[in-house]
Design a protein around this motif. Structure first.
Motif, PDB file in Angstrom:
ATOM      1  N   GLY A  27     -50.505  21.521  36.282  1.00 54.78           N
ATOM      2  CA  GLY A  27     -50.786  20.243  37.122  1.00 54.78           C
ATOM      3  C   GLY A  27     -49.973  19.137  36.586  1.00 54.78           C
ATOM      4  O   GLY A  27     -50.465  17.888  36.787  1.00 54.78           O
ATOM      5  N   PHE A  28     -48.994  19.119  35.891  1.00 54.70           N
ATOM      6  CA  PHE A  28     -48.207  17.983  35.378  1.00 54.70           C
ATOM      7  C   PHE A  28     -46.809  17.978  35.882  1.00 54.70           C
ATOM      8  O   PHE A  28     -46.213  18.751  36.350  1.00 54.70           O
ATOM      9  CB  PHE A  28     -48.368  18.108  33.715  1.00 54.70           C
ATOM     10  N   ASP A  29     -46.329  16.453  35.763  1.00 57.48           N
ATOM     11  CA  ASP A  29     -44.943  16.559  36.147  1.00 57.48           C
ATOM     12  C   ASP A  29     -43.887  16.499  34.964  1.00 57.48           C
ATOM     13  O   ASP A  29     -42.714  16.880  35.208  1.00 57.48           O
ATOM     14  CB  ASP A  29     -44.863  15.126  36.664  1.00 57.48           C
ATOM     15  N   HIS A  30     -44.428  16.445  33.974  1.00 57.49           N
ATOM     16  CA  HIS A  30     -43.440  16.093  32.620  1.00 57.49           C
ATOM     17  C   HIS A  30     -43.941  16.828  31.217  1.00 57.49           C
ATOM     18  O   HIS A  30     -45.285  16.910  31.204  1.00 57.49           O
ATOM     19  CB  HIS A  30     -42.929  14.680  32.270  1.00 57.49           C
ATOM     20  N   HIS A 118     -38.890   4.723  26.807  1.00 57.07           N
ATOM     21  CA  HIS A 118     -38.064   6.022  27.432  1.00 57.07           C
ATOM     22  C   HIS A 118     -38.857   7.116  27.748  1.00 57.07           C
ATOM     23  O   HIS A 118     -38.164   8.089  28.290  1.00 57.07           O
ATOM     24  CB  HIS A 118     -37.104   6.217  26.288  1.00 57.07           C
ATOM     25  N   LEU A 119     -40.315   6.914  27.548  1.00 56.00           N
ATOM     26  CA  LEU A 119     -40.951   7.989  27.961  1.00 56.00           C
ATOM     27  C   LEU A 119     -41.315   7.815  29.389  1.00 56.00           C
ATOM     28  O   LEU A 119     -41.386   6.695  30.181  1.00 56.00           O
ATOM     29  CB  LEU A 119     -42.176   8.279  27.254  1.00 56.00           C
ATOM     30  N   ALA A 123     -48.506   8.517  31.751  1.00 61.07           N
ATOM     31  CA  ALA A 123     -48.701   9.339  30.587  1.00 61.07           C
ATOM     32  C   ALA A 123     -49.706  10.219  31.174  1.00 61.07           C
ATOM     33  O   ALA A 123     -49.758  11.390  30.708  1.00 61.07           O
ATOM     34  CB  ALA A 123     -49.535   8.496  29.519  1.00 61.07           C
ATOM     35  N   SER A 124     -50.549  10.013  32.207  1.00 62.32           N
ATOM     36  CA  SER A 124     -51.515  10.929  32.584  1.00 62.32           C
ATOM     37  C   SER A 124     -50.744  12.239  33.530  1.00 62.32           C
ATOM     38  O   SER A 124     -51.448  13.183  33.649  1.00 62.32           O
ATOM     39  CB  SER A 124     -52.460  10.287  33.569  1.00 62.32           C
ATOM     40  N   GLY A 140     -53.352   4.443  22.413  1.00 61.94           N
ATOM     41  CA  GLY A 140     -52.884   5.482  22.362  1.00 61.94           C
ATOM     42  C   GLY A 140     -52.621   6.400  23.653  1.00 61.94           C
ATOM     43  O   GLY A 140     -52.864   7.598  23.971  1.00 61.94           O
ATOM     44  N   ALA A 141     -51.972   5.751  24.589  1.00 60.54           N
ATOM     45  CA  ALA A 141     -51.342   6.181  26.037  1.00 60.54           C
ATOM     46  C   ALA A 141     -50.780   7.644  25.858  1.00 60.54           C
ATOM     47  O   ALA A 141     -51.272   8.749  26.583  1.00 60.54           O
ATOM     48  CB  ALA A 141     -50.575   5.257  26.829  1.00 60.54           C
TER      49      ALA A 141
END
Length: 441
Positions: A27-30, A118-119, A123-124, A140-141
């Motif tokens: 369930g993530f995009d990256h 650049h990330l 982050a979630s 610490g994201a």
């Protein structure tokens, strides 16, 4: 034979396809992968040797670049955030170059914290694979979360090596074989364990910290210590036997090779080495699609028990020796393991890419691979016979002493033990033995 450079594009396409499925599962995009950072010794300002995150070096052959990041987003060109610091204390990594560069959007940064901009912004929505100390950002994201569904999928499929990976393993093996040959020459010239180790590193062109694991350089009785790494500075008198378990690295991939040598090439110990070598080659021939690796391990016990019986070391039939645990006293470890980015590659017990484990055979707690072999798997095959005082004492304490001819054990005890290990590729047909190929080259 294709070069790694010509095979890399297809390798990367495979990783991108796997990543898309893994992200969907979680369930993530990256997918975000840090290369890792330096670890410092407690109460000191000295760092331990840097070891790159295996998830990072799966994408590209960079192994000495802490503070860098990879971002993989389905449908997009992967991004490399490349740390090239301004630093006059150390050698700075050179600008990115090589066959892989054109396949990435590359951003060069000068400070580790600059990677954050650049990330991906959220982050979630990221599966971040790495160690906790790689975290970036306020609070610490970008803390590695290592989501289990993503890891389960990626690590399970890492067992299926791409043609690019096979070529990288082949190059690592060539380097390792060259060093093994130099080490044998050093042994026969009378060098100490430490001297043999130095000869090995010189021939491999790699320092101890660059090798995939600590060399096992064992003369005489030291061959009975499975992970012997002490490296005596003075050679024993006489030097009867030499067991060398040592690998080499190439572009982040490892080989893992063991050979055993006798000083007297016409004696009984050499005959025992020859018998193990013949059995080992038969075991390598079993590395075929559909072969349950657990069965290969059990078959190895039966074959080695037959050798022990033939040599007069045990007095019972091979089947009884295996059933009663007598064979395990002489062959206490597993027949091998997966090999690739790590010497003991991941997911050796994985039941599927959704998790679960495949149990080891009862009574064999040290086997590191229980999966059924499939094309693309690369495994080690490393049978051994050892004369380990502790295990032989345990055998007697268990009431199995009558299964052993102790005078024969005493004759072989000064030689320590035997292990022979090759790296073998499972294909759709005949197995490909990278180690024997390199020794024959």
């Amino acid at each position: 034979m294709s070069s790694a450079a010509s095979l890399y594009s297809d390798h990367l396409a495979t990783l991108q396809a796997r990543t898309a499925t893994a992200l969907e599962r979680g369930g993530f995009d990256h997918l975000v992968v840090p290369s890792g950072t330096a670890h410092y010794q407690v109460f000191d300002d000295r760092d331990y040797p840097y070891a790159v995150n295996p998830q990072f070096k799966h994408w590209l052959p960079l192994t000495r670049n802490p503070g860098s990041w990879i971002v993989a987003t389905p449908g997009q060109k992967p991004k490399l955030v490349y740390l090239q610091p301004r630093d006059y204390w150390h050698v700075v990594p050179q600008a990115p170059e090589g066959y892989w560069v054109e396949h990435f959007d590359i951003v060069v940064i000068r400070q580790p914290e600059e990677a954050l901009k650049h990330l991906p912004r959220n982050a979630s929505r990221c599966a971040v694979l790495g160690e906790p100390q790689s975290a970036l950002g306020k609070y610490g994201a970008f803390l590695p979360n290592n989501p289990r569904p993503v890891l389960d999928y990626l690590e399970y499929h890492r067992a299926f090596k791409t043609p690019y990976e096979i070529e990288m393993l082949r190059e690592a093996t060539r380097r390792g074989v060259r060093a093994h040959q130099a080490a044998e020459r050093a042994f026969r010239s009378g060098a100490s364990e430490f001297g043999i180790h130095l000869s090995y590193c010189q021939a491999a062109g790699q320092d101890a910290g660059e090798l995939p694991y600590s060399n096992i350089v064992a003369l005489n009785e030291h061959g009975a210590v499975l992970h012997y790494t002490e490296l005596d500075r003075v050679p024993p008198k006489p030097a009867r036997s030499f067991l060398l378990d040592a690998g080499a690295s190439h572009g982040g991939y490892a080989c893992d090779i063991t050979r055993t040598h006798a000083q007297d090439t016409a004696g009984e110990f050499q005959a025992l080495i020859d018998a193990v070598d013949r059995a080992q080659q038969a075991m390598c021939a079993q590395v075929r699609a559909g072969m349950d690796y657990r069965q290969l391990h059990l078959d190895a016990h039966l074959a080695l028990a037959g050798i022990l019986r033939e040599a007069g070391i045990i007095t019972v039939q091979p089947e009884e020796a295996v059933a009663t645990g007598v064979s395990s006293a002489f062959f206490p470890h597993g027949i091998g393991h997966g090999l690739g980015l790590q010497v003991h590659d991941v997911a050796g017990f994985a039941a599927s890419d959704r998790g679960g484990t495949i149990a080891r055979p009862e009574g064999h707690p040290y086997l590191r691979l229980t999966r059924t072999l499939e094309p693309g798997f690369v495994v080690t095959i490393e049978p051994g016979i050892y004369f380990v005082d502790m295990l032989l004492e345990d055998l007697q304490a268990a009431g199995r002493g009558g299964s052993v001819d102790w005078s024969r054990v005493d004759a072989f005890r000064p030689y320590g033990g035997i292990r022979i290990e090759d790296n073998v590729v499972c294909t759709g047909g005949e197995p490909l033995n990278l180690t024997r190929e390199a020794f024959a080259g």
